[in-house]
Design a protein around this motif. Structure first.
Motif, PDB file in Angstrom:
ATOM      1  N   ARG A  72      -3.324  -4.628  13.381  1.00  0.00           N
ATOM      2  CA  ARG A  72      -2.837  -3.310  13.732  1.00  0.00           C
ATOM      3  C   ARG A  72      -1.997  -2.719  12.608  1.00  0.00           C
ATOM      4  O   ARG A  72      -2.032  -1.525  12.332  1.00  0.00           O
ATOM      5  CB  ARG A  72      -2.026  -3.376  15.021  1.00  0.00           C
ATOM      6  N   SER A  73      -1.231  -3.562  11.944  1.00  0.00           N
ATOM      7  CA  SER A  73      -0.372  -3.065  10.874  1.00  0.00           C
ATOM      8  C   SER A  73      -1.182  -2.590   9.675  1.00  0.00           C
ATOM      9  O   SER A  73      -0.695  -1.812   8.860  1.00  0.00           O
ATOM     10  CB  SER A  73       0.616  -4.157  10.442  1.00  0.00           C
ATOM     11  N   LEU A  74      -2.423  -3.060   9.562  1.00  0.00           N
ATOM     12  CA  LEU A  74      -3.262  -2.636   8.443  1.00  0.00           C
ATOM     13  C   LEU A  74      -3.800  -1.217   8.658  1.00  0.00           C
ATOM     14  O   LEU A  74      -4.150  -0.532   7.708  1.00  0.00           O
ATOM     15  CB  LEU A  74      -4.438  -3.610   8.266  1.00  0.00           C
ATOM     16  N   MET A  75      -3.878  -0.791   9.916  1.00  0.00           N
ATOM     17  CA  MET A  75      -4.405   0.531  10.223  1.00  0.00           C
ATOM     18  C   MET A  75      -3.243   1.493  10.430  1.00  0.00           C
ATOM     19  O   MET A  75      -2.588   1.479  11.457  1.00  0.00           O
ATOM     20  CB  MET A  75      -5.274   0.474  11.484  1.00  0.00           C
ATOM     21  N   LYS A  76      -2.969   2.319   9.406  1.00  0.00           N
ATOM     22  CA  LYS A  76      -1.804   3.195   9.443  1.00  0.00           C
ATOM     23  C   LYS A  76      -2.034   4.459  10.262  1.00  0.00           C
ATOM     24  O   LYS A  76      -1.116   5.012  10.848  1.00  0.00           O
ATOM     25  CB  LYS A  76      -1.407   3.579   8.014  1.00  0.00           C
ATOM     26  N   ASP A  77      -3.260   4.981  10.265  1.00  0.00           N
ATOM     27  CA  ASP A  77      -3.520   6.253  10.936  1.00  0.00           C
ATOM     28  C   ASP A  77      -4.725   6.142  11.851  1.00  0.00           C
ATOM     29  O   ASP A  77      -5.738   5.526  11.492  1.00  0.00           O
ATOM     30  CB  ASP A  77      -3.765   7.370   9.916  1.00  0.00           C
ATOM     31  N   VAL A 100       1.800   4.984  11.705  1.00  0.00           N
ATOM     32  CA  VAL A 100       2.873   3.981  11.704  1.00  0.00           C
ATOM     33  C   VAL A 100       3.845   4.291  10.577  1.00  0.00           C
ATOM     34  O   VAL A 100       3.462   4.346   9.411  1.00  0.00           O
ATOM     35  CB  VAL A 100       2.298   2.560  11.540  1.00  0.00           C
ATOM     36  N   ILE A 101       5.118   4.493  10.935  1.00  0.00           N
ATOM     37  CA  ILE A 101       6.155   4.768   9.944  1.00  0.00           C
ATOM     38  C   ILE A 101       6.880   3.487   9.552  1.00  0.00           C
ATOM     39  O   ILE A 101       7.080   3.201   8.365  1.00  0.00           O
ATOM     40  CB  ILE A 101       7.165   5.803  10.489  1.00  0.00           C
ATOM     41  N   ASP A 102       7.275   2.682  10.551  1.00  0.00           N
ATOM     42  CA  ASP A 102       8.035   1.443  10.301  1.00  0.00           C
ATOM     43  C   ASP A 102       7.560   0.403  11.300  1.00  0.00           C
ATOM     44  O   ASP A 102       7.918   0.448  12.491  1.00  0.00           O
ATOM     45  CB  ASP A 102       9.536   1.717  10.454  1.00  0.00           C
ATOM     46  N   THR A 103       6.748  -0.518  10.829  1.00  0.00           N
ATOM     47  CA  THR A 103       6.175  -1.521  11.724  1.00  0.00           C
ATOM     48  C   THR A 103       7.248  -2.435  12.305  1.00  0.00           C
ATOM     49  O   THR A 103       7.251  -2.740  13.503  1.00  0.00           O
ATOM     50  CB  THR A 103       5.124  -2.356  10.967  1.00  0.00           C
ATOM     51  N   ASP A 104       8.161  -2.866  11.471  1.00  0.00           N
ATOM     52  CA  ASP A 104       9.192  -3.812  11.930  1.00  0.00           C
ATOM     53  C   ASP A 104      10.050  -3.236  13.044  1.00  0.00           C
ATOM     54  O   ASP A 104      10.449  -3.954  13.969  1.00  0.00           O
ATOM     55  CB  ASP A 104      10.072  -4.231  10.749  1.00  0.00           C
ATOM     56  N   ASN A 105      10.331  -1.934  12.960  1.00  0.00           N
ATOM     57  CA  ASN A 105      11.186  -1.296  13.959  1.00  0.00           C
ATOM     58  C   ASN A 105      10.394  -0.505  15.002  1.00  0.00           C
ATOM     59  O   ASN A 105      10.973   0.244  15.802  1.00  0.00           O
ATOM     60  CB  ASN A 105      12.195  -0.365  13.275  1.00  0.00           C
ATOM     61  N   HIS A 106       9.064  -0.662  14.978  1.00  0.00           N
ATOM     62  CA  HIS A 106       8.192  -0.047  15.974  1.00  0.00           C
ATOM     63  C   HIS A 106       8.332   1.475  15.985  1.00  0.00           C
ATOM     64  O   HIS A 106       8.345   2.105  17.048  1.00  0.00           O
ATOM     65  CB  HIS A 106       8.477  -0.590  17.377  1.00  0.00           C
ATOM     66  N   VAL A 107       8.429   2.073  14.815  1.00  0.00           N
ATOM     67  CA  VAL A 107       8.571   3.519  14.707  1.00  0.00           C
ATOM     68  C   VAL A 107       7.213   4.122  14.289  1.00  0.00           C
ATOM     69  O   VAL A 107       6.590   3.638  13.342  1.00  0.00           O
ATOM     70  CB  VAL A 107       9.646   3.908  13.680  1.00  0.00           C
TER      71      VAL A 107
END
Length: 342
Positions: A72-77, A100-107
């Motif tokens: 999921r983190s690989l797909m930004k848009d 996805v703006i900030d994966t670690d902070n779920h933003v």
């Protein structure tokens, strides 16, 4: 730094798309257009977040509820078609862009882009590209006419002038004068034939005087005489209700298709079908040549230039245009126009 932040905030509020920024399921901030949509449509931003979350899970990890998973983190848009105000007389069609703006902070952000605006922009971009093709085609046509005038017409006229100059300035016997006069006459006749041929290519008078079907028959006859390839015209179409522009375009399509078949397809036979129906007229140019891969020729090249030019001319007059071909199976070019007053 403060001034820069003010600029960013101003841009965020004035951007022409509605933007929502979330952390987990909580709305952090939205721009002015997003706030306006919330008020006017009674729109719940959490609904958009749920739509986006469902789409993300479906597209990337249907059985995994982990927000931070690697795939999921690989797909930004992700772009999601969505319709708002469906119960209203004029529903609003958008693309919901998940980013996805900030994966670690779920933003993440959700941006609503009007589908109508995107389609208009795509149409404008396509129109600009087609205009470039058409302009290039017109320039190539002008270069060809210029080359023909210089290489053939001008040379023939110059040769005749030199012959006339010899008659005037040199002391020639009666036999020499007679021979030179015949040479000049042949030169001028050949030049006249070239001029008539160019005039037919540019605008055949038979098209204006006798209509499209007669013009196609003359075109077929000339093409057959010049190439040795059998060119047949079949049809009993009534073209009286066709505008002059439509008849000209249909003639050009036949002309370009025959040219392509003779130059590229190694055709032995070309058939032109012109059929009129109650509400439309249909032109088909069929050759038995080597054919070609149509998608591969959508990119710009010598052949696609003519095809793009034909397509653009047809579309500008509310017609439809198609090409059916494959390697080894010949080519069929089709153009269809509605009949005025039908």
């Amino acid at each position: 730094m403060l001034e820069t932040l003010n600029w960013i905030e101003r841009y965020f509020d004035e951007v022409t798309d509605a933007v929502f920024i979330f952390q987990e399921d909580h709305l952090l901030v939205s721009n002015q257009l997003a706030k306006n949509l919330q008020q006017e449509l009674d729109l719940d931003p959490n609904y958009l977040a749920q739509v986006a979350d469902a789409s993300v899970k479906q597209k990337l990890a249907p059985t995994d509820d982990c927000f931070k998973c690697e795939i999921r983190s690989l797909m930004k848009d992700i772009s999601i078609p969505i319709t708002l105000a469906e119960d209203q007389p004029h529903p609003l069609s958008y693309f919901l862009i998940y980013h996805v703006i900030d994966t670690d902070n779920h933003v993440f952000s959700l941006t609503l882009k009007s589908r109508d605006i995107i389609e208009r922009m795509d149409q404008l971009a396509q129109q600009r590209q087609l205009n470039q093709y058409v302009n290039r085609a017109h320039e190539e046509e002008r270069k060809k006419i210029s080359s023909d005038l210089h290489d053939s017409i001008a040379q023939g006229v110059y040769s005749a002038i030199m012959g006339v100059r010899r008659l005037r300035e040199e002391s020639l016997s009666a036999d020499e004068i007679d021979e030179l006069s015949q040479i000049i006459e042949r030169e001028l006749n050949d030049t006249l034939t070239e001029v008539k041929g160019m005039a037919l290519d540019i605008r055949p008078s038979v098209l204006d005087n006798f209509g499209l079907l007669s013009a196609l028959k003359v075109l077929a006859q000339r093409s057959q005489e010049n190439s040795g390839v059998t060119v047949t015209v079949i049809g009993k179409a009534d073209t009286d209700r066709l505008s002059s522009n439509v008849q000209s375009v249909l003639y050009r399509i036949a002309q370009e298709s025959i040219h392509n078949a003779l130059k590229h397809a190694e055709a032995n036979e070309i058939t032109i079908l012109l059929v009129s129906h109650d509400h439309f007229i249909n032109l088909e140019i069929i050759d038995d040549g080597v054919g070609f891969d149509v998608p591969a020729h959508r990119k710009f090249n010598g052949r696609s230039l003519g095809l793009m030019n034909m397509n653009e001319r047809v579309k500008s007059l509310n017609g439809s245009f198609g090409i059916k071909s494959s390697p080894g199976n010949g080519t069929t070019v089709t153009a269809k126009f509605p009949v005025v007053g039908a």
